[in-house]
Design an enzyme around this catalytic site. Structure first.
Site, short mmCIF file in Angstrom:
data_model
loop_
_atom_site.label_atom_id
_atom_site.label_comp_id
_atom_site.label_asym_id
_atom_site.label_seq_id
_atom_site.Cartn_x
_atom_site.Cartn_y
_atom_site.Cartn_z
N GLY A 86 13.69 31.96 179.89
CA GLY A 86 13.43 32.59 181.17
C GLY A 86 12.41 33.70 181.07
N ARG A 170 8.42 37.43 167.64
CA ARG A 170 9.31 37.11 166.52
C ARG A 170 8.93 35.78 165.90
NH1 ARG A 170 15.05 36.08 169.65
NH2 ARG A 170 14.55 34.05 170.53
N ASP A 246 23.54 28.33 173.46
CA ASP A 246 22.08 28.50 173.49
C ASP A 246 21.62 29.57 172.50
OD1 ASP A 246 23.63 29.95 175.59
OD2 ASP A 246 21.76 31.04 175.85
P1 AMP Z 1 20.57 35.65 176.42
O1 AMP Z 1 21.94 36.03 176.85
O2 AMP Z 1 19.68 36.81 176.13
O3 AMP Z 1 20.59 34.66 175.31
O4 AMP Z 1 19.86 34.95 177.68
C1 AMP Z 1 20.45 33.89 178.36
C2 AMP Z 1 19.45 33.26 179.30
O5 AMP Z 1 19.00 34.20 180.27
C3 AMP Z 1 18.21 32.73 178.63
O6 AMP Z 1 17.88 31.55 179.29
C4 AMP Z 1 17.20 33.81 178.89
O7 AMP Z 1 15.87 33.32 178.88
C5 AMP Z 1 17.59 34.29 180.27
N1 AMP Z 1 17.19 35.68 180.53
C6 AMP Z 1 17.71 36.79 180.00
N2 AMP Z 1 17.11 37.89 180.51
C7 AMP Z 1 16.19 37.47 181.39
C8 AMP Z 1 15.23 38.12 182.24
N3 AMP Z 1 15.12 39.45 182.32
N4 AMP Z 1 14.45 37.33 183.00
C9 AMP Z 1 14.53 35.99 182.97
N5 AMP Z 1 15.41 35.33 182.20
C10 AMP Z 1 16.22 36.05 181.40
MG MG Z 2 19.46 33.61 174.18
#
Ligand code: AMP
Ligand code: MG
Length: 482
Positions: A86, A170, A246
C-alpha cells in the site's frame, strides 16, 4: 569492485498478475538521514551511487522499473484477500558480489493501487525504528531484511500529530510472503500459482527441484527455515508483534518491523503492541502462530502435493506437525549454548531457570549474560538479579551438577556463552529516546545506539546504560507505525 546500482526485474518478468507497475510520490525535499555504507559495500554498491533522490524513487536507478507487489493475508486471524504494497515499491533486484539476488525496496514512498484508506506515507520515527531493530537483529545473527537507508522526505504527514515523513530503503532475500501465495491461490489461476511456486523454489530452495515432489520439498524447507527463525527470536527475547501471514517470508527472514520490541523481564505473556488486545502475538505464542501461518501456506499448495486431496492433506499435516520438533531442536540446542551445557543435557535445567526468572521478574538478557561470570567463579552478578538469590543458588548447584559431565574447560565454555548471550539489545527506552530526538532533528542518540548494537556480544566500558532494562512502572506500548 564497487560500482553503481544496476537492477533486474526477475519477479516482474516471471509473475505478471502479482503486481502493479507504479511510481513513487513526489517529495518536496529529500534529505538523507542515514545511509548504511557498510551494507552498500557488502552489496557491491558504491555508496556514492546512492542518494536521497534515488532512494525516495524521485529518479529511477539504472534498470529500475518499480512495482507494487500484490499479496493477501490473515491479519489477527481474519482474512483480507487484497493487501499488497500500500505504501511500498520494489525498485528491482540486485546481485551481490557473493551471487545473492536481493530485492531493493522502498517503504513510505506514497499511495499505490493497494493503499486502501492509507496515505501511503511513513514517519521518520517508525522508519528509523525499523533501521535500528533490523540492523540489531542482523548483528545478533538472526536472518532479517536489512536497512540500507532512511531518507527524510521534507513533508509533514498527519498521524496523531503532524510528523516528519520518511522513506526506508531496505534489502531482502525477497519479499515473497505467505500472503503472496494466498493471493495467487485466491485468484483461482492455477498456472499463476505454479509460476509463483517455481519462482520461489528457484530463488530460495533450489535443491527442492531435485526432490520427487519439488513443491512438497519446498514447503518442508519453508517450515524448517521458519522453525529455525522462530527459535532464534525466542532465544533473544524478540517479539515481532504483528505476525500476520503477510508479514511472514518464504525466505525465512524476519520482515516488517512495526510494533516489535525486545522483552525485558521474562514473561511468556509479554505483549507490547497496542492493537494486540488478545495477546495473539505474545512472546510465548510466537511459535504456535508461525505454525498456524504455515498451515495457511500449506492450504495454498495442496493441489501440488498429491492428486487426491486427502493424501495432500495428510502430507501437509505431517510436515506441519514436525514444525514443533524442528523448533524444539533448535531452541534447545540454542539454550544449551546459552547455558554452557553439554550436548545432550536435559531441558529440565533450562525450564527451571526460566520458571525462576518468571517468578522473580528477572531481566531475560541480563540473566543469561550474567551466567558466564558465574562460571568464571563470580556469581554475584547473576545473584543480584534475583530478589530471592537463594532460589538462584539452588538452581546454580543443579546447573553445576549438569555441567560437571562436560569435558570442556569452563573458561572456554564461558567464552562460547558470551558469543550467544548479548549484552546489548535494542532496549525499549533507548529506542524511544533515539526516535524522539531524531524526530526533533537530533540524530546523535540514534547513531550512538546503532553503533552499540552492531557489537551486541562485546561488553565495552562506558556503555553500561545501554545494557540496563527500562523502568517498568507503566507497561511499554508500541504502535504499528503507520
Ligand atoms: P503492516 O501491518 O505494516 O504489515 O501493513 C499491512 C498492510 O497495510 C500492508 O498492505 C501495507 O502496505 C498497508 N499499509 C500500512 N500503512 C499504510 C499506509 N500509511 N498507507 C497505505 N497502506 C498502508
Ligand atoms: Mg507488512
Amino acid at each position: 569492485m564497487l560500482s553503481g546500482v544496476s537492477l533486474g526485474q526477475s519477479y516482474a518478468s516471471a509473475l505478471p498478475g502479482l503486481y502493479e507497475p507504479w511510481q513513487a510520490a513526489t517529495f518536496p525535499d529529500p534529505q538523507m538521514l542515514v545511509l548504511n555504507t557498510a551494507l552498500a559495500v557488502e552489496l557491491g554498491i558504491d555508496p556514492d551511487a546512492l542518494d536521497a533522490v534515488t532512494l525516495t524513487g524521485q529518479a529511477l536507478l539504472p534498470g529500475s522499473a518499480p512495482i507494487a507487489m500484490a499479496y493477501a493475508g490473515h491479519q489477527f486471524g481474519g482474512y483480507s484477500p487484497r493487501l499488497g504494497d500500500g505504501r511500498a515499491l520494489l525498485l528491482g533486484e540486485l546481485t551481490a558480489p557473493d551471487g545473492r539476488l536481493v530485492d531493493l525496496h522502498l517503504k513510505g514512498s506514497g499511495r499505490t493501487p493497494f493503499a486502501r484508506g492509507g496515505d501511503g506515507k511513513a514517519a521518520v520515527g517508525p522508519m528509523l525504528r525499523e533501521y535500528i531493530i533490523s540492523e540489531a537483529m542482523h548483528a545478533l545473527g538472526i536472518p532479517t531484511t536489512r536497512s540500507l537507508a532512511v531518507v527524510a522526505t521534507g513533508e509533514q504527514i498527519a498521524r496523531d500529530t503532524l510528523l516528519p515523513g520518511a522513506v526506508l530503503a531496505r534489502v531482502a532475500a525477497s519479499h515473497l510472503r505467505v500472503g503472496t501465495f494466498q493471493y495467487a491461490a485466491n485468484t483461482g489461476d492455477a498456472e499463476m500459482l505454479d509460476r509463483l511456486a517455481r519462482y520461489a523454489i528457484e530463488r530460495h530452495h533450489p535443491a527442492a527441484f531435485e526432490a520427487p515432489n519439488p513443491y512438497f520439498s519446498f514447503y518442508e524447507s519453508v517450515v524448517q527455515a521458519q522453525a529455525e527463525l522462530l527459535a532464534k527470536w525466542m532465544l533473544v527475547g524478540f517479539i515481532h508483534g504483528v505476525m500476520n501471514t503477510d508479514n511472514m517470508t518464504i525466505s525465512g527472514e524476519t520482515i516488517d518491523y512495526g510494533p516489535c520490541a525486545f522483552m525485558d523481564r521474562f514473561s511468556p505473556a509479554t505483549v507490547f503492541s497496542s492493537i494486540d488486545h488478545g495477546g495473539r502475538y505474545a512472546y510465548g505464542n510466537q511459535p504456535v502462530i508461525a505454525q498456524w501461518n504455515l498451515a495457511r501456506l500449506a492450504e495454498t499448495l495442496l493441489p501440488f502435493f498429491a492428486p487426491e486431496q486427502d493424501d495432500a492433506v495428510t502430507m501437509a499435516t505431517d510436515v506441519l506437525r514436525s514444525f514443533t520438533d524442528r523448533y524444539d531442536a533448535h531452541w534447545l540446542a540454542g539454550m544449551r549454548t546459552k547455558l554452557g551445557l553439554p550436548e545432550h543435557a536435559d531441558r529440565a535445567i533450562v525450564d527451571e531457570l526460566l520458571a525462576l526468572m518468571q517468578a522473580q521478574s528477572v531481566d531475560f538478557t541480563q540473566c543469561f549474560r550474567s551466567l558466564s561470570s558465574a562460571l568464571r567463579g563470580d556469581p554475584s552478578r547473576a545473584r543480584s538479579l534475583f530478589s530471592d538469590p537463594s532460589a538462584f543458588d539452588q538452581w546454580s548447584a543443579r546447573w553445576n551438577a549438569v555441567r560437571n559431565s562436560d569435558t570442556r574447560a569452563s573458561g572456554e565454555v564461558a567464552t562460547e556463552m558470551d558469543a550467544v548471550n548479548p549484552v546489548y539489545i535494542p532496549r525499549n527506552q533507548l529506542v524511544e529516546a533515539a526516535l524522539d530526538a531524531a524526530t526533533n532533528g537530533d540524530l546523535a542518540p540514534f547513531h550512538a545506539l546503532v553503533e552499540v548494537l552492531q557489537h551486541p556480544f562485546e561488553e565495552r566500558a562506558g556503555l553500561e546504560r545501554y545494557a540496563e532494562p527500562g523502568i517498568q512502572d507503566a507497561p511499554y506500548r508500541t504502535f504499528c507505525g503507520t
